[in-house]
Write a protein that holds these residues in place. Structure first.
Motif, PDB file in Angstrom:
ATOM      1  N   VAL A 175       8.908   4.999  10.951  1.00 54.12           N
ATOM      2  CA  VAL A 175       9.685   4.484  12.089  1.00 54.12           C
ATOM      3  C   VAL A 175      10.617   3.388  11.570  1.00 54.12           C
ATOM      4  N   GLU A 176      11.568   3.010  12.394  1.00 56.41           N
ATOM      5  CA  GLU A 176      12.412   1.854  12.094  1.00 56.41           C
ATOM      6  C   GLU A 176      12.024   0.711  13.024  1.00 56.41           C
ATOM      7  N   LEU A 177      11.604  -0.393  12.445  1.00 57.52           N
ATOM      8  CA  LEU A 177      11.221  -1.574  13.210  1.00 57.52           C
ATOM      9  C   LEU A 177      12.444  -2.447  13.443  1.00 57.52           C
ATOM     10  N   GLU A 178      12.672  -2.831  14.709  1.00 56.97           N
ATOM     11  CA  GLU A 178      13.792  -3.691  15.062  1.00 56.97           C
ATOM     12  C   GLU A 178      13.300  -4.834  15.940  1.00 56.97           C
ATOM     13  N   ASN A 179      14.059  -5.917  15.940  1.00 58.54           N
ATOM     14  CA  ASN A 179      13.706  -7.089  16.744  1.00 58.54           C
ATOM     15  C   ASN A 179      14.466  -7.054  18.056  1.00 58.54           C
ATOM     16  N   LYS A 207      12.421 -14.973  15.207  1.00 63.48           N
ATOM     17  CA  LYS A 207      13.178 -14.281  14.148  1.00 63.48           C
ATOM     18  C   LYS A 207      12.594 -14.571  12.762  1.00 63.48           C
ATOM     19  N   GLN A 208      11.306 -14.319  12.646  1.00 64.37           N
ATOM     20  CA  GLN A 208      10.603 -14.615  11.411  1.00 64.37           C
ATOM     21  C   GLN A 208      10.312 -13.383  10.563  1.00 64.37           C
ATOM     22  N   LEU A 209      10.509 -12.172  11.101  1.00 62.12           N
ATOM     23  CA  LEU A 209      10.104 -10.968  10.385  1.00 62.12           C
ATOM     24  C   LEU A 209      11.233 -10.352   9.550  1.00 62.12           C
ATOM     25  N   LEU A 210      12.293  -9.903  10.194  1.00 59.98           N
ATOM     26  CA  LEU A 210      13.360  -9.179   9.499  1.00 59.98           C
ATOM     27  C   LEU A 210      14.419 -10.098   8.909  1.00 59.98           C
ATOM     28  N   GLU A 211      14.677 -11.193   9.551  1.00 56.82           N
ATOM     29  CA  GLU A 211      15.782 -12.057   9.151  1.00 56.82           C
ATOM     30  C   GLU A 211      15.649 -12.608   7.725  1.00 56.82           C
ATOM     31  N   PRO A 212      14.451 -12.973   7.241  1.00 61.42           N
ATOM     32  CA  PRO A 212      14.329 -13.415   5.850  1.00 61.42           C
ATOM     33  C   PRO A 212      14.700 -12.318   4.845  1.00 61.42           C
ATOM     34  N   ALA A 261       2.959 -10.725   4.817  1.00 55.82           N
ATOM     35  CA  ALA A 261       2.299 -11.977   5.197  1.00 55.82           C
ATOM     36  C   ALA A 261       2.862 -12.500   6.517  1.00 55.82           C
ATOM     37  N   ARG A 262       4.179 -12.418   6.682  1.00 57.28           N
ATOM     38  CA  ARG A 262       4.786 -12.865   7.944  1.00 57.28           C
ATOM     39  C   ARG A 262       4.346 -11.980   9.106  1.00 57.28           C
ATOM     40  N   LEU A 263       4.235 -10.675   8.841  1.00 60.70           N
ATOM     41  CA  LEU A 263       3.789  -9.754   9.889  1.00 60.70           C
ATOM     42  C   LEU A 263       2.353 -10.070  10.304  1.00 60.70           C
ATOM     43  N   ALA A 264       1.501 -10.382   9.346  1.00 59.34           N
ATOM     44  CA  ALA A 264       0.113 -10.736   9.672  1.00 59.34           C
ATOM     45  C   ALA A 264       0.071 -11.979  10.565  1.00 59.34           C
ATOM     46  N   GLU A 265       0.920 -12.960  10.258  1.00 65.73           N
ATOM     47  CA  GLU A 265       0.998 -14.163  11.090  1.00 65.73           C
ATOM     48  C   GLU A 265       1.493 -13.821  12.494  1.00 65.73           C
ATOM     49  N   TYR A 266       2.488 -12.955  12.559  1.00 65.64           N
ATOM     50  CA  TYR A 266       3.043 -12.548  13.851  1.00 65.64           C
ATOM     51  C   TYR A 266       1.976 -11.843  14.693  1.00 65.64           C
ATOM     52  N   ILE A 267       1.257 -10.921  14.076  1.00 60.80           N
ATOM     53  CA  ILE A 267       0.211 -10.173  14.793  1.00 60.80           C
ATOM     54  C   ILE A 267      -0.855 -11.129  15.329  1.00 60.80           C
ATOM     55  N   ALA A 268      -1.223 -12.114  14.506  1.00 59.76           N
ATOM     56  CA  ALA A 268      -2.248 -13.074  14.928  1.00 59.76           C
ATOM     57  C   ALA A 268      -1.783 -13.938  16.096  1.00 59.76           C
ATOM     58  N   SER A 269      -0.461 -14.123  16.220  1.00 55.63           N
ATOM     59  CA  SER A 269       0.076 -14.986  17.276  1.00 55.63           C
ATOM     60  C   SER A 269       0.262 -14.280  18.606  1.00 55.63           C
ATOM     61  N   VAL A 270       0.166 -12.951  18.617  1.00 60.15           N
ATOM     62  CA  VAL A 270       0.486 -12.173  19.809  1.00 60.15           C
ATOM     63  C   VAL A 270      -0.416 -12.502  21.011  1.00 60.15           C
ATOM     64  N   PRO A 271      -1.735 -12.585  20.878  1.00 61.26           N
ATOM     65  CA  PRO A 271      -2.566 -12.852  22.066  1.00 61.26           C
ATOM     66  C   PRO A 271      -2.174 -14.130  22.797  1.00 61.26           C
ATOM     67  N   ALA A 272      -1.893 -15.192  22.055  1.00 63.32           N
ATOM     68  CA  ALA A 272      -1.528 -16.453  22.699  1.00 63.32           C
ATOM     69  C   ALA A 272      -0.171 -16.365  23.373  1.00 63.32           C
TER      70      ALA A 272
END
Length: 412
Positions: free
Chosen positions: A266-270, A162-167, A205-216
């Motif tokens: 689009v609407e992005l949701e978690n 919950k790091q993207l929308l919640e902040p 910036a948070r989205l970039a971090e999230y995208i980078a974490s996806v492969p792992a």
């Protein structure tokens, strides 16, 4: 922009918002009374109703005339100073559903170069369910000459931290309020705030971090990881993609990297938000030899498998489908049924409610299967492992909880 980002968003300057916003065009397709009530409510007031085509009209004798009128209305609204433009922005949205829960989302633009709805796709943005290609051309006729898009697409992220929308939600009191009103026809309530400047940059910036974490995150799976998945409105987004591909084909060698048609609102949701409820869609078969089916189903069962209840007249029981054959119970069952029905012709239907399945299974030569609710963490894993989920895997809420058309964006 990488995958998803801010964009220039259109909202009406002074419209009656209750009349402006109408539900997704693919809802209530057989309920002409619903759309007549909407038309009566809207009248001649400025409204997205005048810029969409309810899908009940697709293929009708008046379709071409309706589309021509839609395009003319869009042009008139743009020329008539109906819209305010919020440049380089997001809109943070909170939708209060009928049960009182609040579903948060963020309106932005997805890069269609990162989206592919075709089977076997390895793109960062993918459909969750199989796209029916025959459904695209009729929708292309509506979009191809349109000057504005209004989205009903719900895009999902697998953000268990919950790091993207919640902040953004935590800062909403500091954001400019754009709208706050009741949606028509029992759609609940909706509130929207403008997201620009530092708040938008922090999200990026948070989205970039999230995208980078996806492969792992999905390293234990064989398939290509998914960054964002289409939860609702896939055929609408597929149509948008096909129109963009047609534009590229018609303009070989032309730089379209910043063309507005490359992106889609689009609407992005978690998926992990408490408001997200994935309801199972059950299976029922008619004109079937239920006892033979149950006997043959043993081939895909295992002691510690997915529990699936069946109903056949007065008989009820539980099967345990082998987890080694798929990430989801519905995937194992649907794959078996698809193959089994090739040699055992019968009719199949897809039903939402448990009671409805039990009632229909009382018919002669009928059998129903009650599937478990899909766990939220299974959605992305299922898409990665199986390419797309089986058709009719889940439903994101009820018809009145689907997205209403509200924000727009120029696409020419």
């Amino acid at each position: 922009m990488k995958i998803f980002g801010s964009t220039d968003i259109l909202l009406p300057k002074s419209a009656d918002m209750h009349r402006w916003a109408v539900i997704a065009c693919d809802q209530f397709t057989s309920d002409t009374a619903y759309w007549q009530r909407v038309a009566d409510t809207v009248g001649q007031e400025a409204s997205t109703l005048h810029m969409i085509l309810p899908e009940a009209h697709l293929g009708s004798a008046d379709e071409a005339a309706c589309v021509k009128k839609i395009n003319a209305t869009m042009d008139a609204y743009l020329a008539g100073d109906v819209f305010a433009t919020y440049a380089g922005s997001y809109v943070y949205v909170e939708r209060t559903l009928l049960n009182g829960t609040v579903r948060p989302g963020l309106i932005g633009a997805v890069d269609l170069e990162e989206y592919d709805y075709n089977p076997g796709s390895v793109s960062a943005v993918r459909a969750t369910e199989k796209t029916v290609l025959e459904r695209i051309p009729p929708r292309q006729r509506v979009r191809k000459d349109a000057g504005i898009e209004f989205p009903h697409v719900l895009m999902l992220c697998d953000d268990d931290k919950k790091q993207l929308l919640e902040p953004i939600a935590a800062l909403k009191a500091q954001l400019p309020l754009l709208y706050d009103f009741d949606l028509m026809e029992g759609g609940g309530h909706i509130t929207g705030w403008l997201v620009q400047g530092q708040v938008a940059q922090d999200f990026d910036a948070r989205l970039a971090e999230y995208i980078a974490s996806v492969p792992a995150k999905y390293a234990d799976l064989k398939g290509a990881p998914v960054t964002l998945a289409v939860g609702d409105g896939n055929h609408s987004l597929a149509t948008t993609k096909s129109c963009y591909e047609a534009l590229k084909a018609a303009n070989p060698g032309v730089d379209l990297s910043n063309h507005p048609a490359r992106f889609a609102l689009v609407e992005l949701e978690n998926i992990h938000d408490d408001s997200q409820v994935f309801e199972p869609i059950h299976r029922i078969l008619f004109d079937v030899n239920g006892k033979k089916l149950l006997d043959d189903l043993k081939a895909v069962c295992a002691e510690d498998g997915f529990a699936v209840e069946y109903v056949m007249g007065a008989e009820r029981g539980t099967l345990y489908l082998d987890k080694a054959k798929g990430e989801l119970a519905v995937a194992v069952l649907q794959e078996f049924l698809d193959q089994w029905m090739k040699n055992n012709p019968c009719e199949i239907d897809y039903i939402h409610g448990d009671d409805e399945v039990a009632e229909l299974a009382q018919k002669e030569n009928a059998i129903g299967f009650l599937l478990p609710s899909m766990e939220k963490h299974q959605l992305f894993r299922g898409v990665i492992s199986g390419g797309v989920l089986p058709r009719k895997t889940f439903s994101m809420g009820h018809a009145r909880e689907k997205r209403y058309y509200l924000e727009g964006r120029k696409i020419k």
